[in-house]
Design a protein around this motif. Structure first.
Motif, PDB file in Angstrom:
ATOM      1  N   TRP A  74       0.805  -1.222   0.000  1.00 16.18           N
ATOM      2  CA  TRP A  74       0.000   0.000   0.000  1.00 16.18           C
ATOM      3  C   TRP A  74       0.838   1.272   0.000  1.00 16.18           C
ATOM      4  O   TRP A  74       0.413   2.293  -0.553  1.00 16.18           O
ATOM      5  CB  TRP A  74      -0.985   0.005   1.172  1.00 16.18           C
ATOM      6  N   LYS A  75       2.020   1.252   0.579  1.00 16.15           N
ATOM      7  CA  LYS A  75       2.843   2.464   0.645  1.00 16.15           C
ATOM      8  C   LYS A  75       3.282   2.923  -0.738  1.00 16.15           C
ATOM      9  O   LYS A  75       3.522   4.112  -0.942  1.00 16.15           O
ATOM     10  CB  LYS A  75       4.076   2.240   1.534  1.00 16.15           C
ATOM     11  N   GLU A  76       3.391   2.000  -1.677  1.00 13.15           N
ATOM     12  CA  GLU A  76       3.798   2.335  -3.032  1.00 13.15           C
ATOM     13  C   GLU A  76       2.607   2.572  -3.952  1.00 13.15           C
ATOM     14  O   GLU A  76       2.778   2.917  -5.116  1.00 13.15           O
ATOM     15  CB  GLU A  76       4.667   1.212  -3.621  1.00 13.15           C
ATOM     16  N   SER A  77       1.411   2.395  -3.447  1.00 14.49           N
ATOM     17  CA  SER A  77       0.203   2.487  -4.260  1.00 14.49           C
ATOM     18  C   SER A  77      -0.383   3.897  -4.240  1.00 14.49           C
ATOM     19  O   SER A  77      -0.271   4.615  -3.251  1.00 14.49           O
ATOM     20  CB  SER A  77      -0.845   1.501  -3.736  1.00 14.49           C
ATOM     21  N   THR A  78      -1.033   4.262  -5.329  1.00  9.49           N
ATOM     22  CA  THR A  78      -1.769   5.530  -5.410  1.00  9.49           C
ATOM     23  C   THR A  78      -3.275   5.301  -5.246  1.00  9.49           C
ATOM     24  O   THR A  78      -4.062   6.223  -5.436  1.00  9.49           O
ATOM     25  CB  THR A  78      -1.502   6.224  -6.755  1.00  9.49           C
ATOM     26  N   LEU A  79      -3.662   4.090  -4.873  1.00  9.60           N
ATOM     27  CA  LEU A  79      -5.080   3.736  -4.795  1.00  9.60           C
ATOM     28  C   LEU A  79      -5.751   4.095  -3.475  1.00  9.60           C
ATOM     29  O   LEU A  79      -6.961   3.961  -3.345  1.00  9.60           O
ATOM     30  CB  LEU A  79      -5.255   2.234  -5.052  1.00  9.60           C
ATOM     31  N   PHE A  80      -4.958   4.547  -2.506  1.00  7.69           N
ATOM     32  CA  PHE A  80      -5.516   4.821  -1.185  1.00  7.69           C
ATOM     33  C   PHE A  80      -5.397   6.309  -0.865  1.00  7.69           C
ATOM     34  O   PHE A  80      -4.342   6.915  -1.055  1.00  7.69           O
ATOM     35  CB  PHE A  80      -4.791   3.978  -0.116  1.00  7.69           C
ATOM     36  N   ASN A  81      -6.493   6.881  -0.354  1.00  6.40           N
ATOM     37  CA  ASN A  81      -6.479   8.302  -0.008  1.00  6.40           C
ATOM     38  C   ASN A  81      -5.740   8.516   1.318  1.00  6.40           C
ATOM     39  O   ASN A  81      -5.313   7.551   1.964  1.00  6.40           O
ATOM     40  CB  ASN A  81      -7.906   8.875   0.024  1.00  6.40           C
ATOM     41  N   GLU A  82      -5.590   9.767   1.713  1.00  3.08           N
ATOM     42  CA  GLU A  82      -4.815  10.080   2.918  1.00  3.08           C
ATOM     43  C   GLU A  82      -5.408   9.445   4.177  1.00  3.08           C
ATOM     44  O   GLU A  82      -4.661   8.985   5.047  1.00  3.08           O
ATOM     45  CB  GLU A  82      -4.699  11.595   3.095  1.00  3.08           C
ATOM     46  N   LYS A  83      -6.709   9.426   4.275  1.00  2.00           N
ATOM     47  CA  LYS A  83      -7.359   8.815   5.431  1.00  2.00           C
ATOM     48  C   LYS A  83      -7.043   7.319   5.481  1.00  2.00           C
ATOM     49  O   LYS A  83      -6.671   6.780   6.531  1.00  2.00           O
ATOM     50  CB  LYS A  83      -8.876   9.036   5.360  1.00  2.00           C
ATOM     51  N   GLU A  84      -7.180   6.646   4.353  1.00  2.00           N
ATOM     52  CA  GLU A  84      -6.892   5.214   4.301  1.00  2.00           C
ATOM     53  C   GLU A  84      -5.417   4.945   4.579  1.00  2.00           C
ATOM     54  O   GLU A  84      -5.076   3.983   5.272  1.00  2.00           O
ATOM     55  CB  GLU A  84      -7.284   4.652   2.933  1.00  2.00           C
ATOM     56  N   GLN A  85      -4.530   5.797   4.074  1.00  5.72           N
ATOM     57  CA  GLN A  85      -3.102   5.649   4.332  1.00  5.72           C
ATOM     58  C   GLN A  85      -2.809   5.780   5.824  1.00  5.72           C
ATOM     59  O   GLN A  85      -1.985   5.034   6.373  1.00  5.72           O
ATOM     60  CB  GLN A  85      -2.300   6.680   3.543  1.00  5.72           C
ATOM     61  N   ALA A  86      -3.477   6.713   6.489  1.00  4.45           N
ATOM     62  CA  ALA A  86      -3.289   6.883   7.933  1.00  4.45           C
ATOM     63  C   ALA A  86      -3.717   5.615   8.679  1.00  4.45           C
ATOM     64  O   ALA A  86      -3.033   5.162   9.605  1.00  4.45           O
ATOM     65  CB  ALA A  86      -4.077   8.093   8.439  1.00  4.45           C
ATOM     66  N   VAL A  87      -4.828   5.036   8.265  1.00  5.61           N
ATOM     67  CA  VAL A  87      -5.329   3.815   8.895  1.00  5.61           C
ATOM     68  C   VAL A  87      -4.391   2.643   8.623  1.00  5.61           C
ATOM     69  O   VAL A  87      -4.087   1.855   9.534  1.00  5.61           O
ATOM     70  CB  VAL A  87      -6.762   3.503   8.409  1.00  5.61           C
ATOM     71  N   LEU A  88      -3.920   2.521   7.403  1.00  6.40           N
ATOM     72  CA  LEU A  88      -3.020   1.417   7.065  1.00  6.40           C
ATOM     73  C   LEU A  88      -1.681   1.549   7.789  1.00  6.40           C
ATOM     74  O   LEU A  88      -1.120   0.550   8.247  1.00  6.40           O
ATOM     75  CB  LEU A  88      -2.841   1.315   5.555  1.00  6.40           C
ATOM     76  N   ALA A  89      -1.184   2.776   7.918  1.00  5.48           N
ATOM     77  CA  ALA A  89       0.053   2.986   8.680  1.00  5.48           C
ATOM     78  C   ALA A  89      -0.137   2.567  10.136  1.00  5.48           C
ATOM     79  O   ALA A  89       0.720   1.894  10.721  1.00  5.48           O
ATOM     80  CB  ALA A  89       0.497   4.447   8.590  1.00  5.48           C
ATOM     81  N   ALA A  90      -1.274   2.951  10.713  1.00  5.83           N
ATOM     82  CA  ALA A  90      -1.561   2.559  12.097  1.00  5.83           C
ATOM     83  C   ALA A  90      -1.701   1.045  12.205  1.00  5.83           C
ATOM     84  O   ALA A  90      -1.202   0.437  13.166  1.00  5.83           O
ATOM     85  CB  ALA A  90      -2.830   3.247  12.591  1.00  5.83           C
ATOM     86  N   THR A  91      -2.337   0.426  11.232  1.00  2.00           N
ATOM     87  CA  THR A  91      -2.478  -1.035  11.227  1.00  2.00           C
ATOM     88  C   THR A  91      -1.112  -1.701  11.230  1.00  2.00           C
ATOM     89  O   THR A  91      -0.861  -2.629  12.010  1.00  2.00           O
ATOM     90  CB  THR A  91      -3.293  -1.490  10.001  1.00  2.00           C
ATOM     91  N   ASP A  92      -0.218  -1.214  10.374  1.00  2.00           N
ATOM     92  CA  ASP A  92       1.134  -1.776  10.317  1.00  2.00           C
ATOM     93  C   ASP A  92       1.860  -1.617  11.651  1.00  2.00           C
ATOM     94  O   ASP A  92       2.470  -2.563  12.152  1.00  2.00           O
ATOM     95  CB  ASP A  92       1.950  -1.103   9.216  1.00  2.00           C
ATOM     96  N   GLU A  93       1.791  -0.424  12.213  1.00  2.00           N
ATOM     97  CA  GLU A  93       2.531  -0.157  13.450  1.00  2.00           C
ATOM     98  C   GLU A  93       1.965  -0.910  14.642  1.00  2.00           C
ATOM     99  O   GLU A  93       2.720  -1.404  15.482  1.00  2.00           O
ATOM    100  CB  GLU A  93       2.581   1.348  13.720  1.00  2.00           C
TER     101      GLU A  93
END
Length: 141
Positions: A74-93
């Protein structure tokens, strides 16, 4: 030797997990975003059963195969908006909590999109799927 089936041997433990599922179902986190969190954590934890189950659920909620597949990177993808990126980063951490914890930067980013109540719901969601992953992987052997 076959592995223990916790659902059969300790059904009260599963009932407690389903209690948390009920809590998450009532949360204000969008259902499709919940499924994306579940898939991402399951990818990190190598839980094939959960990946399949939550991919099917996400598809039924209208998520595209392209976005679901992109969760792996997901970090290399352009398919996720900023909100989704924030959630995915939190999920990873949170999934990899022993590395750096939930960093201040990631927590601050969540605060741009979610209330404190929703951040608490999100943390519980990630904790829940991580628990399911650990149960599933432990029993799979």
């Amino acid at each position: 030797m076959s592995r223990v089936n916790i659902q059969q041997v300790q059904p009260a433990a599963y009932q407690a997990m389903f209690g948390l599922e009920g809590y998450i179902a009532k949360s204000t986190i969008a259902a499709n975003l919940q499924e994306m969190v579940r898939i991402r954590a399951s990818i990190l934890n190598g839980c094939q059963f959960c990946i399949g189950m939550h991919t099917e659920a996400a598809t039924k909620l209208g998520e595209s195969n392209e976005r679901i597949t992109a969760l792996a990177s997901w970090k290399e993808s352009t398919l996720f908006n900023e909100k989704e990126q924030a959630v995915l980063a939190a999920t990873d951490e949170i999934t990899n909590i022993s590395v750096d914890g939930l960093t201040k930067e990631t927590y601050t980013n969540l605060g741009m999109f979610f209330s404190e109540e929703e951040i608490a719901q999100l943390i519980m969601l990630v904790a829940l799927i991580n628990t399911w992953n650990r149960i599933g992987v432990s029993m799979a052997g």
